[in-house]
Design a protein around this motif. Structure first.
Motif, PDB file in Angstrom:
ATOM      1  N   GLN A 108      -4.693  -0.251   1.958  1.00  0.00           N
ATOM      2  CA  GLN A 108      -4.380  -1.583   2.489  1.00  0.00           C
ATOM      3  C   GLN A 108      -2.978  -1.621   3.084  1.00  0.00           C
ATOM      4  O   GLN A 108      -2.744  -2.213   4.143  1.00  0.00           O
ATOM      5  CB  GLN A 108      -4.515  -2.621   1.373  1.00  0.00           C
ATOM      6  N   LYS A 109      -2.026  -0.963   2.407  1.00  0.00           N
ATOM      7  CA  LYS A 109      -0.645  -0.965   2.887  1.00  0.00           C
ATOM      8  C   LYS A 109      -0.535  -0.236   4.227  1.00  0.00           C
ATOM      9  O   LYS A 109       0.112  -0.723   5.160  1.00  0.00           O
ATOM     10  CB  LYS A 109       0.272  -0.290   1.861  1.00  0.00           C
ATOM     11  N   TYR A 110      -1.192   0.909   4.359  1.00  0.00           N
ATOM     12  CA  TYR A 110      -1.106   1.677   5.605  1.00  0.00           C
ATOM     13  C   TYR A 110      -1.833   0.958   6.746  1.00  0.00           C
ATOM     14  O   TYR A 110      -1.401   1.029   7.899  1.00  0.00           O
ATOM     15  CB  TYR A 110      -1.662   3.081   5.394  1.00  0.00           C
ATOM     16  N   THR A 111      -2.916   0.271   6.414  1.00  0.00           N
ATOM     17  CA  THR A 111      -3.617  -0.532   7.419  1.00  0.00           C
ATOM     18  C   THR A 111      -2.683  -1.631   7.941  1.00  0.00           C
ATOM     19  O   THR A 111      -2.590  -1.873   9.155  1.00  0.00           O
ATOM     20  CB  THR A 111      -4.878  -1.169   6.817  1.00  0.00           C
ATOM     21  N   ARG A 112      -1.993  -2.282   7.022  1.00  0.00           N
ATOM     22  CA  ARG A 112      -1.062  -3.350   7.402  1.00  0.00           C
ATOM     23  C   ARG A 112       0.079  -2.785   8.260  1.00  0.00           C
ATOM     24  O   ARG A 112       0.507  -3.412   9.236  1.00  0.00           O
ATOM     25  CB  ARG A 112      -0.501  -4.013   6.146  1.00  0.00           C
TER      26      ARG A 112
END
Length: 383
Positions: free
Chosen positions: A246-250
């Protein structure tokens, strides 16, 4: 009631510390068994032959003999006195039934538990309670990608394993050393179960792993059986937690303002787990991931070409952006390279300057003045 003498108080404190050390070694045994059982289940599940645990009463009787024979007396006694002994016994017997040699495995596990017991006795307790993400990172750094690491992260018992690691760490135990030893045992379990199931002992390289070889995976820890067709499994194989994903997608979306559709196209691509893995590795090495990703909005050469192939171009551009150093001279993304022009400039395929016959029309695309070929000496030879 008489007040305990200093000698009695010291004796009680020593007994309490010894009991705590033994209980900690029991936790280490449970952790190793949970990992071994997870590997067994994973291997049997892949073959469609997952077996249920044997009856608890019979397993307890048979396992107690094995444990007494190969584990230190204080640790084996504490194990069999525990409320979860029937379950541990079932796991042991299930491993034996699956083809694991307990006479070879248990002495090694006994060494692990004895080391833990001695470590707790020698170290003062310290508080450092962490969540499962911390232990997933430790797994990634300690265990190579492969069936053991995947089995741990996909096991329903993973949260309990992580909690056990936290408790061991609090008590001064070197959790990395335990995981390294447990990995060796897990590999042995994987191979033994695979042998019984008539599967290959060494997994063959998957098509996804072969196709990913090259710039996309350079410097990364990639399992041989990488399965990019299953997003959830691929992330698990690469030890990327849901929170990290989720963090890398953001981060990608923030690096491409006004291009949300394109950012989502990159994240939805089949190779996204490999991009996320490179981002994780860069973070671990202390590199500015966000600065690298910002290049995607500065150099948009990936937009050129058929829209149906944009996802592939984005993957390549993102990988290039992450791999190039910060602060060097600006260069175009490899996505935009003219292969014909590049071939004509390559010393491995011919001269650096093309010879054009006098009066003949040029057949190559126009190039910048500083790249135009100079006059060719009459009768000159090319070597």
């Amino acid at each position: 009631m008489a007040t305990p003498t200093p000698e009695e108080q010291a004796g009680e404190a020593f007994a309490a510390a010894a009991a705590e050390a033994v209980q900690t070694s029991v936790m280490a045994f449970r952790l190793v068994m949970a990992i071994a059982d997870a590997v067994r289940r994973q291997q049997q599940k892949k073959a469609g032959k997952e077996e249920e645990l044997p009856p608890a009463e019979k397993a307890s009787t048979e396992a107690s003999e094995e444990v007494k024979k190969f584990l230190p007396p204080d640790i084996s006694a504490a194990l069999m006195d525990g409320a979860d002994w029937p379950q541990l016994a079932q796991q042991l017997m299930a491993l034996r039934n699956a083809g694991v040699d307990l006479e070879a495995m248990l002495p090694r596990v006994g060494e692990i538990t004895a080391t833990v017991r001695d470590a707790v006795t020698a170290n003062a307790e310290r508080v450092a309670r962490e969540g499962t993400d911390t232990w997933a990172k430790m797994l990634r750094e300690t265990m190579p990608a492969g069936p053991v690491r995947e089995a741990i992260l996909s096991s329903p018992a993973w949260p309990d394993m992580a909690a056990t690691m936290a408790k061991l760490d609090e008590r001064g135990v070197d959790v990395r050393a335990i995981l390294a030893s447990a990995h060796e045992e897990g590999v042995g379990v994987d191979q033994a179960v695979a042998k019984v199931l008539a599967a290959a002992e060494v997994p063959t390289t998957s098509r996804d792993a072969m196709l990913s070889y090259g710039p996309l995976t350079t410097g990364l820890d990639i399992p041989k059986d990488l399965d990019l067709s299953d997003r959830e499994r691929a992330l698990r194989q690469l030890a990327i937690t849901p929170q990290e994903n989720q963090k890398y997608t953001r981060m990608v979306r923030e690096a491409m303002p006004g291009m949300e559709r394109e950012a989502d196209l990159l994240v939805a691509s089949k190779q996204w787990p490999l991009i996320a893995t490179r981002m994780e590795r860069m973070e671990r090495d202390g590199k500015p991931v966000a600065e690298h990703l910002a290049r995607l909005s500065k150099d948009t050469s990936w937009q050129e070409g058929p829209k149906t192939q944009m996802g592939g171009r984005l993957v390549q551009a993102a990988n290039d952006a992450l791999r190039k150093g910060i602060g060097g001279p600006a260069t175009e993304s490899r996505v935009k390279v003219n292969t014909t022009a590049a071939r004509s400039q390559s010393p491995s395929v011919g001269p650096t300057k093309a010879t054009v016959s006098k009066g003949a029309a040029p057949t190559q695309p126009a190039v910048a003045p500083h790249r135009e070929a100079g006059p060719v000496a009459k009768g000159g030879k090319i070597r």
